[in-house]
Scaffold this motif. Structure first.
Motif, PDB file in Angstrom:
ATOM      1  N   SER A   1      -4.820   0.878   3.690  1.00  0.00           N
ATOM      2  CA  SER A   1      -3.910  -0.013   2.310  1.00  0.00           C
ATOM      3  C   SER A   1      -2.779   1.297   2.453  1.00  0.00           C
ATOM      4  CB  SER A   1      -4.259   0.278   1.110  1.00  0.00           C
ATOM      5  OG  SER A   1      -5.710  -1.436   1.564  1.00  0.00           O
TER       6      SER A   1
ATOM      7  N   ASP B   1      -9.038  -2.967  -0.874  1.00  0.00           N
ATOM      8  CA  ASP B   1      -8.540  -1.874   0.426  1.00  0.00           C
ATOM      9  C   ASP B   1      -8.406  -2.303   1.504  1.00  0.00           C
ATOM     10  OD1 ASP B   1     -10.685  -0.909   1.080  1.00  0.00           O
ATOM     11  OD2 ASP B   1     -11.045   0.687  -0.536  1.00  0.00           O
ATOM     12  N   LEU B   2      -8.026  -2.539   2.274  1.00  0.00           N
ATOM     13  CA  LEU B   2      -8.243  -2.357   3.738  1.00  0.00           C
ATOM     14  C   LEU B   2      -9.461  -1.611   3.984  1.00  0.00           C
ATOM     15  CD1 LEU B   2      -4.386  -3.390   4.434  1.00  0.00           C
ATOM     16  CD2 LEU B   2      -6.508  -4.994   3.779  1.00  0.00           C
TER      17      LEU B   2
ATOM     18  N   GLY C   1     -13.133  -3.333   5.209  1.00  0.00           N
ATOM     19  CA  GLY C   1     -12.349  -3.061   3.845  1.00  0.00           C
ATOM     20  C   GLY C   1     -13.826  -3.055   2.432  1.00  0.00           C
TER      21      GLY C   1
ATOM     22  N   GLY D   1       0.933  -1.250   0.151  1.00  0.00           N
ATOM     23  CA  GLY D   1       0.132   0.017  -0.078  1.00  0.00           C
ATOM     24  C   GLY D   1       0.584   1.339   0.225  1.00  0.00           C
TER      25      GLY D   1
ATOM     26  N   GLY E   1      -0.488  -0.973   4.621  1.00  0.00           N
ATOM     27  CA  GLY E   1      -0.795  -2.194   4.230  1.00  0.00           C
ATOM     28  C   GLY E   1      -0.674  -2.612   2.574  1.00  0.00           C
ATOM     29  N   SER E   2      -2.104  -3.059   2.452  1.00  0.00           N
ATOM     30  CA  SER E   2      -2.056  -3.580   1.178  1.00  0.00           C
ATOM     31  C   SER E   2      -2.997  -3.739   0.108  1.00  0.00           C
ATOM     32  CB  SER E   2      -1.413  -5.280   0.800  1.00  0.00           C
ATOM     33  OG  SER E   2      -2.561  -5.731   1.827  1.00  0.00           O
ATOM     34  N   PHE E   3      -2.732  -3.183  -1.005  1.00  0.00           N
ATOM     35  CA  PHE E   3      -4.658  -3.423  -1.782  1.00  0.00           C
ATOM     36  C   PHE E   3      -4.003  -4.679  -2.905  1.00  0.00           C
ATOM     37  CE2 PHE E   3      -1.374  -0.858  -3.781  1.00  0.00           C
ATOM     38  CZ  PHE E   3      -1.558  -0.905  -5.681  1.00  0.00           C
TER      39      PHE E   3
END
Length: 142
Positions: free
Chosen positions: A51, A73-74, A117, A9, A55-57
Motif C-alpha cells: 500500500s 492493505d495490499l 492483502g 498509500g 498503492g492504496s489502503f
C-alpha cells in the motif's frame, strides 16, 4: 451506518483517514479511540505493505452498537501480529500499535494474506449516540 473510503498509500493520507473516522464518530464518546485505531492501522498499511509503495489502503467504519474499525492493505508484508510488551522494560519506539489497540478493543482480528492483502479490524465499545430514527406510528388496535 457504515462507510468505506480508499486513500492513497502515502504518509500524508494517514491524518486524512483519521479525520474522516473522527468526523463520522464525532457525536460518540469514542471518537478519539476510533481516530487512534485508524491512525495505527493506516500507518502499518503504509509502512509495512505494498500500500505504501504507490498503492492504496481502505478504511471501513461501522457504527452499530459497537464501532467496527478496519483498514485493508495490499499485502506484500508479513502477517500483522500483536507483540507483547518487552520483558526487559525497554522503551522501543515501534511495534506497539496493535498491542495498544488490543487493550482498547472488545475484539481484534486479521484476515487475508501477504499475497492478497490483509484487513486488520477492531471492535470498540462505547458507541451510544446513533442517528435518530423517525418515530414509528402505531395504528390503534380495532
Amino acid at each position: 451506518m457504515s462507510w468505506r473510503r480508499v486513500f492513497a498509500g502515502r504518509v500524508d493520507q494517514i491524518p486524512a483517514a483519521r479525520h474522516f473516522a473522527m468526523y463520522l464518530f464525532a457525536e460518540t464518546a469514542i471518537a478519539d479511540e476510533v481516530g487512534f485505531v485508524v491512525t495505527e492501522l493506516a500507518s502499518n498499511a503504509v509502512r509495512h505493505t505494498l500500500s505504501g509503495q504507490g498503492g492504496s489502503f481502505s478504511v471501513e467504519l461501522v457504527n452499530n452498537g459497537l464501532a467496527y474499525v478496519a483498514v485493508s492493505d495490499l499485502g506484500g508484508g508479513g502477517y500483522p501480529t500483536v507483540r507483547p510488551d518487552p520483558i526487559d522494560g525497554s522503551n522501543r519506539e515501534h511495534g506497539r500499535g496493535l498491542l495498544a489497540i488490543s487493550k482498547l478493543a472488545v475484539s481484534l482480528g486479521v484476515h487475508g494474506s501477504p499475497e492478497e492483502g490483509h484487513t486488520v479490524w477492531a471492535d470498540l465499545a462505547g458507541v451510544c449516540n446513533r442517528p435518530a430514527q423517525p418515530p414509528v406510528e402505531v395504528a390503534p388496535a380495532i
